[in-house]
Scaffold this motif. Structure first.
Motif, PDB file in Angstrom:
ATOM      1  N   LEU A 281      34.642  46.821  35.087  1.00  0.00           N
ATOM      2  CA  LEU A 281      35.547  46.606  33.953  1.00  0.00           C
ATOM      3  C   LEU A 281      37.006  46.479  34.393  1.00  0.00           C
ATOM      4  N   MET A 282      37.319  46.900  35.621  1.00  0.00           N
ATOM      5  CA  MET A 282      38.702  46.977  36.067  1.00  0.00           C
ATOM      6  C   MET A 282      39.448  45.648  35.979  1.00  0.00           C
ATOM      7  N   PRO A 283      38.883  44.525  36.431  1.00  0.00           N
ATOM      8  CA  PRO A 283      39.621  43.252  36.313  1.00  0.00           C
ATOM      9  C   PRO A 283      39.940  42.879  34.866  1.00  0.00           C
ATOM     10  N   TYR A 284      38.986  43.115  33.951  1.00  0.00           N
ATOM     11  CA  TYR A 284      39.238  42.835  32.536  1.00  0.00           C
ATOM     12  C   TYR A 284      40.400  43.676  32.030  1.00  0.00           C
ATOM     13  N   ILE A 285      40.401  44.953  32.376  1.00  0.00           N
ATOM     14  CA  ILE A 285      41.471  45.861  31.929  1.00  0.00           C
ATOM     15  C   ILE A 285      42.808  45.401  32.481  1.00  0.00           C
ATOM     16  N   ALA A 286      42.859  45.121  33.777  1.00  0.00           N
ATOM     17  CA  ALA A 286      44.119  44.747  34.431  1.00  0.00           C
ATOM     18  C   ALA A 286      44.682  43.447  33.865  1.00  0.00           C
ATOM     19  N   MET A 287      43.837  42.425  33.730  1.00  0.00           N
ATOM     20  CA  MET A 287      44.312  41.130  33.243  1.00  0.00           C
ATOM     21  C   MET A 287      44.692  41.182  31.765  1.00  0.00           C
ATOM     22  N   SER A 288      43.966  41.962  30.986  1.00  0.00           N
ATOM     23  CA  SER A 288      44.292  42.087  29.562  1.00  0.00           C
ATOM     24  C   SER A 288      45.631  42.795  29.368  1.00  0.00           C
ATOM     25  N   LEU A 289      45.863  43.845  30.138  1.00  0.00           N
ATOM     26  CA  LEU A 289      47.145  44.555  30.045  1.00  0.00           C
ATOM     27  C   LEU A 289      48.296  43.657  30.494  1.00  0.00           C
ATOM     28  N   LEU A 290      48.055  42.853  31.527  1.00  0.00           N
ATOM     29  CA  LEU A 290      49.078  41.906  31.979  1.00  0.00           C
ATOM     30  C   LEU A 290      49.395  40.903  30.866  1.00  0.00           C
ATOM     31  N   ALA A 291      48.359  40.399  30.201  1.00  0.00           N
ATOM     32  CA  ALA A 291      48.562  39.440  29.109  1.00  0.00           C
ATOM     33  C   ALA A 291      49.335  40.071  27.955  1.00  0.00           C
ATOM     34  N   ILE A 292      49.049  41.345  27.663  1.00  0.00           N
ATOM     35  CA  ILE A 292      49.763  42.043  26.588  1.00  0.00           C
ATOM     36  C   ILE A 292      51.244  42.140  26.911  1.00  0.00           C
ATOM     37  N   VAL A 293      51.573  42.508  28.143  1.00  0.00           N
ATOM     38  CA  VAL A 293      52.975  42.626  28.557  1.00  0.00           C
ATOM     39  C   VAL A 293      53.666  41.267  28.493  1.00  0.00           C
ATOM     40  N   LEU A 294      53.024  40.233  29.032  1.00  0.00           N
ATOM     41  CA  LEU A 294      53.632  38.898  29.065  1.00  0.00           C
ATOM     42  C   LEU A 294      53.810  38.309  27.672  1.00  0.00           C
ATOM     43  N   SER A 295      52.959  38.737  26.721  1.00  0.00           N
ATOM     44  CA  SER A 295      53.042  38.185  25.365  1.00  0.00           C
ATOM     45  C   SER A 295      54.377  38.487  24.695  1.00  0.00           C
ATOM     46  N   HIS A 296      55.127  39.446  25.223  1.00  0.00           N
ATOM     47  CA  HIS A 296      56.422  39.799  24.649  1.00  0.00           C
ATOM     48  C   HIS A 296      57.570  39.011  25.290  1.00  0.00           C
ATOM     49  N   PHE A 297      57.247  38.217  26.302  1.00  0.00           N
ATOM     50  CA  PHE A 297      58.290  37.486  27.019  1.00  0.00           C
ATOM     51  C   PHE A 297      58.090  35.971  27.003  1.00  0.00           C
TER      52      PHE A 297
ATOM     53  N   LEU B  19      40.105  49.632  42.129  1.00  0.00           N
ATOM     54  CA  LEU B  19      41.003  48.581  42.597  1.00  0.00           C
ATOM     55  C   LEU B  19      40.456  47.937  43.868  1.00  0.00           C
ATOM     56  N   HIS B  20      39.855  48.751  44.719  1.00  0.00           N
ATOM     57  CA  HIS B  20      39.219  48.216  45.923  1.00  0.00           C
ATOM     58  C   HIS B  20      38.077  47.288  45.545  1.00  0.00           C
ATOM     59  N   MET B  21      37.326  47.651  44.495  1.00  0.00           N
ATOM     60  CA  MET B  21      36.207  46.810  44.057  1.00  0.00           C
ATOM     61  C   MET B  21      36.703  45.480  43.508  1.00  0.00           C
ATOM     62  N   MET B  22      37.865  45.477  42.851  1.00  0.00           N
ATOM     63  CA  MET B  22      38.421  44.229  42.339  1.00  0.00           C
ATOM     64  C   MET B  22      38.632  43.215  43.460  1.00  0.00           C
ATOM     65  N   ILE B  23      39.118  43.708  44.599  1.00  0.00           N
ATOM     66  CA  ILE B  23      39.486  42.826  45.706  1.00  0.00           C
ATOM     67  C   ILE B  23      38.324  42.591  46.668  1.00  0.00           C
ATOM     68  N   HIS B  24      37.521  43.630  46.866  1.00  0.00           N
ATOM     69  CA  HIS B  24      36.400  43.541  47.814  1.00  0.00           C
ATOM     70  C   HIS B  24      35.119  44.028  47.138  1.00  0.00           C
ATOM     71  N   PRO B  25      34.581  43.261  46.197  1.00  0.00           N
ATOM     72  CA  PRO B  25      33.426  43.737  45.424  1.00  0.00           C
ATOM     73  C   PRO B  25      32.173  43.992  46.256  1.00  0.00           C
ATOM     74  N   ILE B  26      31.940  43.185  47.280  1.00  0.00           N
ATOM     75  CA  ILE B  26      30.735  43.376  48.095  1.00  0.00           C
ATOM     76  C   ILE B  26      30.838  44.663  48.907  1.00  0.00           C
ATOM     77  N   ASP B  27      31.975  44.847  49.567  1.00  0.00           N
ATOM     78  CA  ASP B  27      32.183  46.053  50.364  1.00  0.00           C
ATOM     79  C   ASP B  27      32.154  47.300  49.487  1.00  0.00           C
ATOM     80  N   ALA B  28      32.787  47.220  48.316  1.00  0.00           N
ATOM     81  CA  ALA B  28      32.811  48.365  47.404  1.00  0.00           C
ATOM     82  C   ALA B  28      31.413  48.673  46.870  1.00  0.00           C
ATOM     83  N   SER B  29      30.639  47.636  46.590  1.00  0.00           N
ATOM     84  CA  SER B  29      29.265  47.839  46.117  1.00  0.00           C
ATOM     85  C   SER B  29      28.406  48.461  47.206  1.00  0.00           C
TER      86      SER B  29
END
Length: 208
Positions: free
Chosen positions: A110-126, A12-22
């Motif tokens: 892979l974390m951003p892909y996972i997070a955004m895909s799961l968000l899209a799955i949840v929203l698809s029901h609403f 999650l830290h890498m999602m927000i601060h990729p340079i620092d995390a790397s």
């Protein structure tokens, strides 16, 4: 909550601060093989959920025709091919990234892909059908976000310039295709040899 100092939250830290995390992966040996493996499994499960759990008005897949084995193979094979190809190119291009850094950094991206895909799955029901375009935006944004994180990971761990990093990513994809082609070619040759030997064996047994 300090995500930077918690192994489980470091993706999650890498999602927000990729340079620092790397930098943390490169110089402070942060990251974990266990978390990396979990993220790959999560990517596989996310791909399954996209086909099985997306709201029916946005789901083009037939639920009775899903092949979990194929999805699993594609997910794990793509990750493995990426790591092998990037490690090989790292040697040719004088990159400084170690195998452990490539594995951890690539999986954490892979974390951003996972997070955004799961968000899209949840929203698809609403969401209504007319608002379906937002799901596409979210999913595309997830891919782009993961791509940008991966770009920064490769740039930092290999100590490349921006231009070198772009070439590294492009050539890695080409390398993946070449490796896949060679593996399929070898598999096809072994299959033909097996059929040939099996035919000869049957002929001999028939004549006896």
């Amino acid at each position: 909550m300090n995500m930077r100092n918690r192994t489980a939250l470091y993706p999650l830290h890498m999602m927000i601060h990729p340079i620092d995390a790397s930098d943390g992966i490169k110089w402070q040996k942060k990251g974990s093989y266990v978390v990396s493996a979990i993220l790959v499994v999560m990517a596989f499960l996310t791909a399954v959920l996209e086909r099985q759990a997306t709201g029916f008005i946005f789901n083009p897949h037939r639920l009775d025709r899903i092949n979990i084995v194929n999805i699993m193979l594609v997910t794990f094979v793509v990750v493995i091919l990426w790591i092998i190809a990037n490690r090989a190119l790292c040697t040719l291009m004088d990159g400084e990234g170690r195998t452990s850094e490539i594995i951890i950094g690539s999986c954490y991206a892979l974390m951003p892909y996972i997070a955004m895909s799961l968000l899209a799955i949840v929203l698809s029901h609403f969401l209504t059908h007319d608002m379906g375009v937002f799901l596409t935006y979210i999913q595309v944004f997830g891919y782009i976000w993961s791509g940008l994180v991966l770009f920064q990971v490769m740039r930092v761990i290999h100590q490349f310039s921006v231009k070198q990093t772009i070439w590294n990513l492009v050539l890695t994809v080409v390398g993946m295709l070449i490796i896949a082609f060679i593996v399929l070619l070898i598999y096809s040759l072994f299959q033909q040899v097996y059929v040939f030997l099996f035919t000869i064996f049957n002929e001999i047994m028939f004549r006896l």
